[in-house]
Design an enzyme around this catalytic site. Structure first.
Site, PDB file in Angstrom:
ATOM      1  N   GLU A 100       3.692 -13.979  16.741  1.00 37.88           N
ATOM      2  CA  GLU A 100       2.636 -14.331  16.159  1.00 37.88           C
ATOM      3  C   GLU A 100       1.849 -15.225  17.374  1.00 37.88           C
ATOM      4  O   GLU A 100       0.497 -15.342  17.627  1.00 37.88           O
ATOM      5  CB  GLU A 100       2.885 -15.001  14.909  1.00 37.88           C
ATOM      6  CG  GLU A 100       3.530 -14.427  14.240  1.00 37.88           C
ATOM      7  CD  GLU A 100       3.645 -15.098  12.860  1.00 37.88           C
ATOM      8  OE1 GLU A 100       4.106 -14.723  11.558  1.00 37.88           O
ATOM      9  OE2 GLU A 100       3.762 -16.079  12.236  1.00 37.88           O
ATOM     10  N   TYR A 155      -0.728  -9.363   9.510  1.00 44.47           N
ATOM     11  CA  TYR A 155       0.622  -8.814   9.074  1.00 44.47           C
ATOM     12  C   TYR A 155       0.655  -7.718   8.674  1.00 44.47           C
ATOM     13  O   TYR A 155       1.396  -7.231   8.041  1.00 44.47           O
ATOM     14  CB  TYR A 155      -0.588  -9.508   7.818  1.00 44.47           C
ATOM     15  CG  TYR A 155      -0.486 -10.050   7.171  1.00 44.47           C
ATOM     16  CD1 TYR A 155       0.481 -11.603   6.227  1.00 44.47           C
ATOM     17  CD2 TYR A 155      -1.908 -11.517   6.783  1.00 44.47           C
ATOM     18  CE1 TYR A 155       0.409 -12.895   6.007  1.00 44.47           C
ATOM     19  CE2 TYR A 155      -2.214 -13.119   6.327  1.00 44.47           C
ATOM     20  CZ  TYR A 155      -1.015 -13.470   6.362  1.00 44.47           C
ATOM     21  OH  TYR A 155      -0.854 -14.748   5.465  1.00 44.47           O
TER      22      TYR A 155
HETATM   23  P1  GDP Z   1       4.457 -15.943   3.284  1.00 41.37           P
HETATM   24  O1  GDP Z   1       5.892 -15.974   4.636  1.00 41.37           O
HETATM   25  O2  GDP Z   1       5.527 -16.909   2.224  1.00 41.37           O
HETATM   26  O3  GDP Z   1       3.810 -16.070   3.253  1.00 41.37           O
HETATM   27  O4  GDP Z   1       4.901 -14.578   2.563  1.00 41.37           O
HETATM   28  P2  GDP Z   1       4.720 -12.885   2.450  1.00 41.37           P
HETATM   29  O5  GDP Z   1       4.372 -12.955   4.268  1.00 41.37           O
HETATM   30  O6  GDP Z   1       5.307 -11.762   2.077  1.00 41.37           O
HETATM   31  O7  GDP Z   1       3.210 -12.675   2.226  1.00 41.37           O
HETATM   32  C1  GDP Z   1       1.873 -13.270   2.583  1.00 41.37           C
HETATM   33  C2  GDP Z   1       1.282 -14.153   2.140  1.00 41.37           C
HETATM   34  O8  GDP Z   1       0.294 -12.588   1.054  1.00 41.37           O
HETATM   35  C3  GDP Z   1       1.462 -14.539   0.605  1.00 41.37           C
HETATM   36  O9  GDP Z   1       1.084 -15.805   1.493  1.00 41.37           O
HETATM   37  C4  GDP Z   1       0.740 -14.329   0.425  1.00 41.37           C
HETATM   38  O10 GDP Z   1      -0.705 -15.654   0.231  1.00 41.37           O
HETATM   39  C5  GDP Z   1       0.414 -13.478  -0.075  1.00 41.37           C
HETATM   40  N1  GDP Z   1       1.191 -12.479  -1.107  1.00 41.37           N
HETATM   41  C6  GDP Z   1       2.825 -12.427  -0.737  1.00 41.37           C
HETATM   42  N2  GDP Z   1       3.034 -11.805  -1.664  1.00 41.37           N
HETATM   43  C7  GDP Z   1       1.978 -11.331  -3.195  1.00 41.37           C
HETATM   44  C8  GDP Z   1       1.812 -10.885  -4.025  1.00 41.37           C
HETATM   45  O11 GDP Z   1       2.407 -10.096  -4.712  1.00 41.37           O
HETATM   46  N3  GDP Z   1       0.347 -10.731  -4.703  1.00 41.37           N
HETATM   47  C9  GDP Z   1      -0.417 -11.619  -3.823  1.00 41.37           C
HETATM   48  N4  GDP Z   1      -1.963 -11.381  -4.899  1.00 41.37           N
HETATM   49  N5  GDP Z   1      -0.431 -11.770  -2.887  1.00 41.37           N
HETATM   50  C10 GDP Z   1       0.428 -12.329  -1.962  1.00 41.37           C
END
Ligand code: GDP
Ligand code: MG
Length: 160
Positions: free
Chosen positions: A137, A60
């Protein structure tokens, strides 16, 4: 044979998918794998594994500095997850569509997140967001030798 090689050439894209620790705990592993199998994609690698926070910080890395980053890393390291590589035509984009939106509230019923999750920090599954990040990844999560290179006999029924 001509049909077979034509099918193969279209279908080489790969993505990294994971059933997160909440998906494992909630017994959704089989359902999620089944959706990708039934869609016609090919499973190339799979492992159940509890990984270190350090590994997840790499996974991440682009989210470092976000307010939810620490919680996300700790949650993802809190139990076993299922890491997978799937292959097929446009699998990165189609995989994201099958997952739903990052926020379950915006995820349509019929998608994995739209069917099984409510809260952003417990949204069940991960999928690479581009072909580029899929490559990174897959490299981070798997050794090249663990990616199975094989043909699926029914590809001629999945691809024109
Ligand atoms: P994804 O690619 O759809 O999984 O989203 P991202 O890469 O932006 O974020 C990774 C993971 O972080 C997401 O799947 C969520 O579980 C978590 N996440 C993302 N944005 C938020 C947020 O605003 N609040 C919280 N609590 N978790 C978040
Ligand atoms: Mg992402």
């Amino acid at each position: 044979f001509a049909a077979f090689s034509r099918a193969m050439s279209k279908s080489g894209e790969r993505t990294f998918l994971a059933v997160k620790p909440d998906g494992v705990q909630r017994g959704l592993v089989g359902d999620i794998i089944s959706r990708f199998e039934k869609r016609g994609y090919k499973l190339v690698a799979l492992k159940l594994q509890q990984v270190s926070e350090d590994h997840l910080r790499k996974h991440y890395a682009d989210l470092k500095g976000k307010p939810f980053f620490e919680g996300l890393v700790k949650f993802m390291a809190s139990g076993p997850l299922v890491a997978m590589v799937w292959e097929g035509l446009d699998v990165v984009k189609q995989g994201r569509a099958m997952l739903g939106e990052t926020n379950p509230l915006a995820s349509k019923p019929g998608s994995i997140r739209g069917d099984y999750s409510i809260d952003m920090g417990r949204n069940i599954c991960h999928g690479s967001d581009s072909v580029e990040s899929a490559k990174k990844e897959i490299e981070l999560w798997f050794d090249a030798k663990d990616l199975c290179d094989y043909k699926k006999a029914n590809d001629v029924w999945v691809y024109e």
